[in-house]
Design a protein around this motif. Structure first.
Motif, PDB file in Angstrom:
ATOM      1  N   LEU A 560      23.527  42.494  37.619  1.00 30.35           N
ATOM      2  CA  LEU A 560      23.500  41.974  38.982  1.00 30.35           C
ATOM      3  C   LEU A 560      24.855  41.442  39.422  1.00 30.35           C
ATOM      4  CD1 LEU A 560      20.141  40.012  38.671  1.00 30.35           C
ATOM      5  CD2 LEU A 560      20.477  42.376  39.356  1.00 30.35           C
ATOM      6  N   GLY A 561      25.784  41.298  38.495  1.00 24.66           N
ATOM      7  CA  GLY A 561      27.109  40.813  38.864  1.00 24.66           C
ATOM      8  C   GLY A 561      28.059  40.906  37.693  1.00 24.66           C
ATOM      9  N   LEU A 571      29.354  54.747  46.344  1.00 24.26           N
ATOM     10  CA  LEU A 571      27.992  55.279  46.266  1.00 24.26           C
ATOM     11  C   LEU A 571      26.966  54.239  46.691  1.00 24.26           C
ATOM     12  CD1 LEU A 571      28.198  57.320  42.927  1.00 24.26           C
ATOM     13  CD2 LEU A 571      28.335  58.166  45.272  1.00 24.26           C
ATOM     14  N   ALA A 572      27.222  52.968  46.393  1.00 23.76           N
ATOM     15  CA  ALA A 572      26.294  51.917  46.806  1.00 23.76           C
ATOM     16  C   ALA A 572      26.165  51.851  48.318  1.00 23.76           C
ATOM     17  CB  ALA A 572      26.749  50.565  46.261  1.00 23.76           C
ATOM     18  N   HIS A 608      22.099  37.105  49.318  1.00 23.37           N
ATOM     19  CA  HIS A 608      22.802  38.067  50.170  1.00 23.37           C
ATOM     20  C   HIS A 608      23.312  39.275  49.387  1.00 23.37           C
ATOM     21  CE1 HIS A 608      26.178  35.781  48.459  1.00 23.37           C
ATOM     22  NE2 HIS A 608      26.918  36.849  48.720  1.00 23.37           N
ATOM     23  N   GLU A 609      23.440  39.146  48.056  1.00 27.45           N
ATOM     24  CA  GLU A 609      23.922  40.261  47.252  1.00 27.45           C
ATOM     25  C   GLU A 609      22.988  41.469  47.328  1.00 27.45           C
ATOM     26  OE1 GLU A 609      26.673  40.790  45.349  1.00 27.45           O
ATOM     27  OE2 GLU A 609      27.538  38.961  46.169  1.00 27.45           O
ATOM     28  N   ARG A 610      21.716  41.223  47.583  1.00 27.58           N
ATOM     29  CA  ARG A 610      20.753  42.331  47.670  1.00 27.58           C
ATOM     30  C   ARG A 610      21.112  43.303  48.789  1.00 27.58           C
ATOM     31  NH1 ARG A 610      15.600  40.969  45.233  1.00 27.58           N
ATOM     32  NH2 ARG A 610      14.705  42.617  46.512  1.00 27.58           N
ATOM     33  N   GLN A 611      21.841  42.798  49.790  1.00 28.63           N
ATOM     34  CA  GLN A 611      22.110  43.607  50.984  1.00 28.63           C
ATOM     35  C   GLN A 611      23.326  44.515  50.825  1.00 28.63           C
ATOM     36  OE1 GLN A 611      19.556  43.116  52.906  1.00 28.63           O
ATOM     37  NE2 GLN A 611      18.983  41.354  51.615  1.00 28.63           N
ATOM     38  N   ARG A 612      24.016  44.446  49.694  1.00 26.93           N
ATOM     39  CA  ARG A 612      25.255  45.194  49.517  1.00 26.93           C
ATOM     40  C   ARG A 612      25.023  46.645  49.100  1.00 26.93           C
ATOM     41  NH1 ARG A 612      29.525  42.194  45.898  1.00 26.93           N
ATOM     42  NH2 ARG A 612      30.867  43.720  46.947  1.00 26.93           N
TER      43      ARG A 612
END
Length: 642
Positions: A560-561, A571-572, A608-612
């Motif tokens: 996750l990080g 690609l993300a 907010h990381e989920r939105q990347r």
């Protein structure tokens, strides 16, 4: 589903890997009894870790042979030095018997705690840190690379080319190396092997390390040996806290070795009672412990240095009384200069800048932090169930502290550890980070370190109470302690373990879950559809990243990080445009991404990381994808780039 009975052989294999290589070295260099067994875990961790960084292809054979070679080399060296370093005589058999007798109730109570807290031996820890630790083991098994020098990238495409420097991809991998050996030996799943390793470290390595420290503090005293095992599993902050917070498995392993490091310091400083190690071997073995700590979780080396301050100061003071004043002042000044110079280096080096400035905020007042220390209830900003005040055990520790004239080195170490915890929990400013930064400014880690000296202080307190009240006697005192603490706080510790694990019945915890039973079943179902050498794309926050751990299929984002590369992020952001953006297919084909996994997760839903990862959104009927399998929102697509 694996039963606890079926998990016992896997647990025994974990114990063997944690002890056997080190026992070969310990006995080879002349240690015997408690000294050998208490040293063995640190030696094993150091040997396995060093073997891994040599670059050998990781396997049972290569790891085992490397450990045998190292043990043989040091045995031959010890034989050559035998006249100067004769083998240490073993303690009387009754001393070892007393230690073993004290370990039995510790194993029983600790085993009950694990069974109640984990619920099932293969229980998955659904936490941020666990993702990295699980997939690090998967990476070792897939790549044959177990080196700490490359672990931080987990083999993600393009990361190795982007990161430079000797420690650019360094991550202490001793925990993952050993867990991978358990998987290779038994064929256990990664979560099952991980849990068995955690049990082995908590209930075998930690008590043995504490026994070695107690042996150096109290000498070959049967009463002290009988008490230490039970006392070692009574404190919530360690080992149980590291199984609840984080989870901090590598730090669990590292800190479990710290008492052995302090035991070597006592020997070097001439403070060990009827020394079971010897000063010459202690210098070598202190180096072994520091190497093991470096490759397990580097901050434990700083912990050992902090705990060494008072023993070194006492030794220098005693030596100063025997020397001329000018010579004594010179030696003390040299020691102070060396210490300050070392501190200035670690306080300013860019290598530790990210660690030193880790942003853990203060969360309570100094008075509250001191109260937590005195009641052994050190916790973090979000109080964890099970981290309750340990009134009875804390009272026993305070009795031990009151005997400070007998063990000033322990009381001094306890005071410094407590002070660092208070700084992190109650202040945590830029100036205090110069002292607490080497533990990420994390009150959890610093609170756990207090236990290293709290265990022998509790032993001292209990022995004093038994002498002070002769009619009570030590056996009765021990039984009373266990009863008054309700089994050395088994209920508290089990609640702490449940907090960060997933409830086996509801499938959720306080922070949501990454995968549930349906997702695990879906991963098992789609595994045959994905070639072994393919890379699967997916938003790691929707649980897809655990495909590597649970189904042995590599994921594009293994954590996750962690360290990443431009190709991953391209690609993300664009993968679901594969049918209209030629660069997507070029990049995906170049690095081997052939599949897209859509998961279902409730873990940290507001982060907010989920939105990347907009490019990993469900492509639906977009061109460039073919749906291979589906179970509700769970989907597996194949990229149609050819």
């Amino acid at each position: 589903m694996t039963s606890w009975l079926a998990a016992v052989p896997i647990l025994l294999v974990a114990v063997v890997w944690l002890l056997a290589p080190g026992l070969l070295l310990a006995y080879g260099i002349g240690l015997r009894g408690i000294a050998a067994w208490g040293t063995a875990p640190a030696a094993a961790v150091a040997m396995v870790s060093v073997a891994a960084v040599t670059g050998i292809r990781w396997s049972l054979l290569s790891a085992g042979l490397a450990c045998l070679v190292m043990a043989a080399v040091f045995t031959l060296l010890a034989s050559w030095l035998r006249r100067r370093l004769p083998a240490r005589p073993a303690d009387h058999r009754g001393v070892a018997s007393a230690a073993l007798a004290g370990l039995v109730p510790a194993l029983l109570l600790g085993g009950l705690t694990m069974a109640l807290g984990l619920r099932r031996p293969s229980q998955l820890s659904q936490t941020f840190d666990a993702v990295f630790h699980y997939n690090a083991v998967a990476y070792i098994l897939d790549s044959g690379n177990a080196s700490s020098m490359t672990m931080n990238g987990l083999g993600a495409p393009g990361v190795a080319e982007r990161v430079s420097g000797l420690l650019g991809l360094f991550y202490p991998a001793a925990w993952h190396d050993l867990t991978s050996l358990v998987v290779l030996t038994t064929g256990a799943t990664i979560p099952l092997a991980t849990n068995m390793m955690a049990i082995a470290v908590s209930l075998v390595v930690w008590p043995l390390s504490c026994l070695l420290l107690a042996r150096q503090v109290f000498g070959p005293a049967r009463a002290a040996m009988a008490v230490t095992g039970v006392a070692s599993i009574g404190f919530t902050a360690f080992p149980w806290g590291f199984l609840a917070f984080g989870v901090l498995w590598p730090n669990l392993l590292a800190l479990a070795l710290a008492p052995a490091g302090l035991a070597m310091v006592l020997s070097i400083c001439g403070l060990a009672r009827e020394d079971a190690v010897g000063r010459g071997r202690a210098w070598f073995l202190l180096g072994v412990v520091l190497v093991a700590g470096f490759f397990a979780e580097t901050n434990v080396d700083f912990t050992i240095i902090v705990l060494a301050i008072f023993p070194v100061a006492i030794a220098l003071t005693r030596r100063a009384r025997q020397l001329r004043r000018s010579r004594a002042v010179t030696e003390i000044l040299i020691a102070v200069v060396v210490f300050v110079a070392g501190w200035l280096f670690v306080a300013t080096t860019p290598l530790l800048a990210k660690v030193r400035t880790n942003p853990w905020p203060a969360f309570e007042s100094p008075a509250q932090a001191v109260g937590q220390v005195l009641l052994n209830a050190t916790t973090g900003p979000n109080p964890t169930p099970g981290f309750n005040a340990l009134w009875v055990l804390s009272a026993v520790v305070l009795v031990g502290i009151a005997l400070w004239r007998r063990h000033p080195e322990l009381v001094g170490g306890y005071a410094i550890s407590a002070g660092l915890f208070v700084l992190a929990a109650a202040l945590n400013r830029r100036d205090t980070q110069l002292l607490t930064g080497y533990w990420y400014n994390d009150a959890y880690r610093l609170g756990a370190a207090i236990t290293i000296t709290a265990v022998p202080l509790a032993v001292a307190g209990l022995l004093h109470l038994a002498r002070w009240w002769p009619r009570l006697g030590l056996p009765t005192a021990m039984v009373a302690l266990v009863l008054l603490t309700k089994g050395m706080y088994v209920g508290n510790h089990a609640e702490a373990l449940k907090y960060r694990g997933v409830d086996a019945l509801s499938g959720a915890n306080s922070e949501g879950y990454l995968v549930d039973a349906r997702t695990e079943a879906f991963f098992e179902r789609v595994q045959p559809l994905i070639p072994r050498d393919a890379i699967v794309a997916g938003n790691p926050w929707d649980g897809s990243t655990l495909l590597w751990t649970l189904a042995d299929r590599r994921t594009l984002f293994p954590h996750l990080g962690t360290a990443t590369s431009p190709v991953q992020w391209y690609l993300a952001g664009h993968l679901n445009e594969a049918g209209t953006d030629p660069q997507v297919c070029r990049e995906a084909t170049r690095i081997g991404v052939g599949y897209l996994l859509i998961g279902e997760s409730t873990f940290w839903p507001d982060d907010h990381e989920r939105q990347r990862y907009s490019g990993f959104a469900d492509p639906g009927a977009r061109p460039g994808f073919r749906l291979l399998a589906q179970d509700g929102p769970l989907k597996l697509y194949r990229l149609a780039c050819q």
